[in-house]
Design an enzyme around this catalytic site. Structure first.
Site, PDB file in Angstrom:
ATOM      1  N   LYS A  10      14.970 -14.732   1.042  1.00 16.70           N
ATOM      2  CA  LYS A  10      14.316 -13.941   2.088  1.00 16.70           C
ATOM      3  C   LYS A  10      14.494 -14.551   3.488  1.00 16.70           C
ATOM      4  CE  LYS A  10      10.774 -12.010  -1.002  1.00 16.70           C
ATOM      5  NZ  LYS A  10       9.323 -11.702  -1.130  1.00 16.70           N
ATOM      6  N   TYR A  50      11.500  -1.672  -1.635  1.00 18.33           N
ATOM      7  CA  TYR A  50      10.119  -1.995  -2.017  1.00 18.33           C
ATOM      8  C   TYR A  50       9.250  -0.751  -2.172  1.00 18.33           C
ATOM      9  CZ  TYR A  50      10.587  -7.089  -1.537  1.00 18.33           C
ATOM     10  OH  TYR A  50      10.923  -8.413  -1.717  1.00 18.33           O
ATOM     11  N   PHE A  58      -0.003  -4.282   2.400  1.00 21.44           N
ATOM     12  CA  PHE A  58       0.971  -5.172   3.045  1.00 21.44           C
ATOM     13  C   PHE A  58       2.366  -4.564   3.143  1.00 21.44           C
ATOM     14  CE2 PHE A  58       0.607  -6.396  -1.472  1.00 21.44           C
ATOM     15  CZ  PHE A  58       1.910  -6.213  -1.900  1.00 21.44           C
ATOM     16  N   ARG A  86      12.135 -16.403 -12.762  1.00 17.27           N
ATOM     17  CA  ARG A  86      10.726 -16.346 -12.335  1.00 17.27           C
ATOM     18  C   ARG A  86      10.071 -17.727 -12.459  1.00 17.27           C
ATOM     19  NH1 ARG A  86       9.164 -11.450 -11.049  1.00 17.27           N
ATOM     20  NH2 ARG A  86       6.950 -11.658 -11.472  1.00 17.27           N
ATOM     21  N   THR A  92       3.975 -16.128  -7.004  1.00 14.47           N
ATOM     22  CA  THR A  92       4.161 -15.375  -5.749  1.00 14.47           C
ATOM     23  C   THR A  92       3.520 -16.091  -4.573  1.00 14.47           C
ATOM     24  OG1 THR A  92       4.150 -13.318  -7.002  1.00 14.47           O
ATOM     25  CG2 THR A  92       3.774 -13.126  -4.637  1.00 14.47           C
ATOM     26  N   ARG A 103       9.137 -21.818  -4.590  1.00 12.00           N
ATOM     27  CA  ARG A 103       8.032 -21.432  -3.693  1.00 12.00           C
ATOM     28  C   ARG A 103       7.123 -22.615  -3.356  1.00 12.00           C
ATOM     29  NH1 ARG A 103       7.452 -15.702  -6.727  1.00 12.00           N
ATOM     30  NH2 ARG A 103       8.616 -14.395  -5.260  1.00 12.00           N
ATOM     31  N   ASN A 113       7.581 -15.834   1.271  1.00 12.59           N
ATOM     32  CA  ASN A 113       7.625 -16.675   0.067  1.00 12.59           C
ATOM     33  C   ASN A 113       9.045 -16.959  -0.415  1.00 12.59           C
ATOM     34  OD1 ASN A 113       8.113 -14.159  -0.989  1.00 12.59           O
ATOM     35  ND2 ASN A 113       6.568 -14.263  -2.592  1.00 12.59           N
ATOM     36  N   HIS A 116      12.802 -13.422  -3.832  1.00 12.43           N
ATOM     37  CA  HIS A 116      12.359 -12.329  -4.690  1.00 12.43           C
ATOM     38  C   HIS A 116      13.159 -12.402  -5.977  1.00 12.43           C
ATOM     39  CE1 HIS A 116      11.541  -8.290  -6.243  1.00 12.43           C
ATOM     40  NE2 HIS A 116      12.829  -8.222  -6.483  1.00 12.43           N
ATOM     41  N   GLU A 127      17.575  -2.841  -9.472  1.00 15.22           N
ATOM     42  CA  GLU A 127      17.702  -3.633  -8.249  1.00 15.22           C
ATOM     43  C   GLU A 127      19.129  -4.141  -8.055  1.00 15.22           C
ATOM     44  OE1 GLU A 127      13.028  -5.101  -8.069  1.00 15.22           O
ATOM     45  OE2 GLU A 127      14.603  -6.611  -8.300  1.00 15.22           O
TER      46      GLU A 127
HETATM   47  P1  CMP Z   1       8.234 -10.011  -4.081  1.00 20.22           P
HETATM   48  O1  CMP Z   1       8.496 -10.628  -5.417  1.00 20.22           O
HETATM   49  O2  CMP Z   1       9.396  -9.883  -3.180  1.00 20.22           O
HETATM   50  O3  CMP Z   1       7.622  -8.566  -4.312  1.00 20.22           O
HETATM   51  C1  CMP Z   1       6.697  -7.982  -3.425  1.00 20.22           C
HETATM   52  C2  CMP Z   1       6.320  -8.881  -2.318  1.00 20.22           C
HETATM   53  O4  CMP Z   1       5.180  -8.505  -1.586  1.00 20.22           O
HETATM   54  C3  CMP Z   1       5.978 -10.234  -2.853  1.00 20.22           C
HETATM   55  O5  CMP Z   1       7.143 -10.880  -3.335  1.00 20.22           O
HETATM   56  C4  CMP Z   1       5.291 -10.886  -1.677  1.00 20.22           C
HETATM   57  O6  CMP Z   1       6.181 -11.556  -0.812  1.00 20.22           O
HETATM   58  C5  CMP Z   1       4.722  -9.676  -0.964  1.00 20.22           C
HETATM   59  N1  CMP Z   1       3.262  -9.743  -1.035  1.00 20.22           N
HETATM   60  C6  CMP Z   1       2.508  -9.760  -2.126  1.00 20.22           C
HETATM   61  N2  CMP Z   1       1.217  -9.849  -1.787  1.00 20.22           N
HETATM   62  C7  CMP Z   1       1.169  -9.900  -0.445  1.00 20.22           C
HETATM   63  C8  CMP Z   1       0.133 -10.017   0.506  1.00 20.22           C
HETATM   64  N3  CMP Z   1      -1.146 -10.082   0.116  1.00 20.22           N
HETATM   65  N4  CMP Z   1       0.467 -10.035   1.808  1.00 20.22           N
HETATM   66  C9  CMP Z   1       1.768  -9.963   2.194  1.00 20.22           C
HETATM   67  N5  CMP Z   1       2.795  -9.849   1.333  1.00 20.22           N
HETATM   68  C10 CMP Z   1       2.495  -9.838   0.039  1.00 20.22           C
END
Ligand code: CMP
Length: 139
Positions: A10, A50, A58, A86, A92, A103, A113, A116, A127
């Site tokens: 990312k 997404y 968010f 994972r 996450t 992470r 983070n 993905h 995907e």
């Molecule tokens: P990802 O695995 O890319 O899939 C969805 C993404 O949403 C997740 O990783 C996070 O980076 C993001 N995400 C999840 N929860 C939140 C949150 N509370 N605020 C901002 N981003 C979020």
């Protein structure tokens, strides 16, 4: 079984020049990078990718972040690649991520983070097809 999964490095990580360090974690875990490209997502493309999160509070912030700088999209291959990726990524929220995970070591927040990874075989197939044609996957 051998699987393939879609991974994204990312914007928070590409900005900090962490692509190589993150790829080293994948390779050390036995995951093979069988396709990879650095691209700049538009808001539209981030929104489509997404789409499952479109009703989350968010969503807007997430799409803006993903379009804020280049990302590296890649296909990782290996035994149980979806679960293994994972595991290597960690939780996450970096505050919950185990030691040694991407992470834990690199992520800035739950939003920024660093990586993905697909969460299941069906989403992995979707995907991968979102970003790559079959010809671009070279095992
Ligand atoms: P990802 O695995 O890319 O899939 C969805 C993404 O949403 C997740 O990783 C996070 O980076 C993001 N995400 C999840 N929860 C939140 C949150 N509370 N605020 C901002 N981003 C979020």
């Amino acid at each position: 079984a051998t699987e393939r999964t879609l991974s994204i490095i990312k914007p928070d990580a590409t900005r900090r020049n962490l692509t190589g360090k993150i790829n080293a974690k994948f390779e050390e875990a036995g995951l093979r990078i069988v396709a990879q490209k650095r691209i700049q997502l538009t808001m539209d493309q981030a929104g489509k990718f997404y789409e499952v999160h479109k009703d989350r509070p968010f969503y807007g912030e997430l799409c803006e972040f993903m379009a804020s700088a280049p990302v590296v999209v890649q296909v990782l291959e290996g035994e149980s690649a979806i679960a293994k990726n994972r595991e290597v990524m960690g939780a996450t929220n970096p505050a919950d991520a185990a030691d040694g995970t991407i992470r834990k070591d690199f992520a800035l927040s739950v939003g920024e983070n660093s990586v993905h990874g697909s969460d299941a075989p069906e989403t992995a197939a979707q995907e991968i097809a979102f970003f790559f044609s079959g010809l671009e996957l070279v095992g």
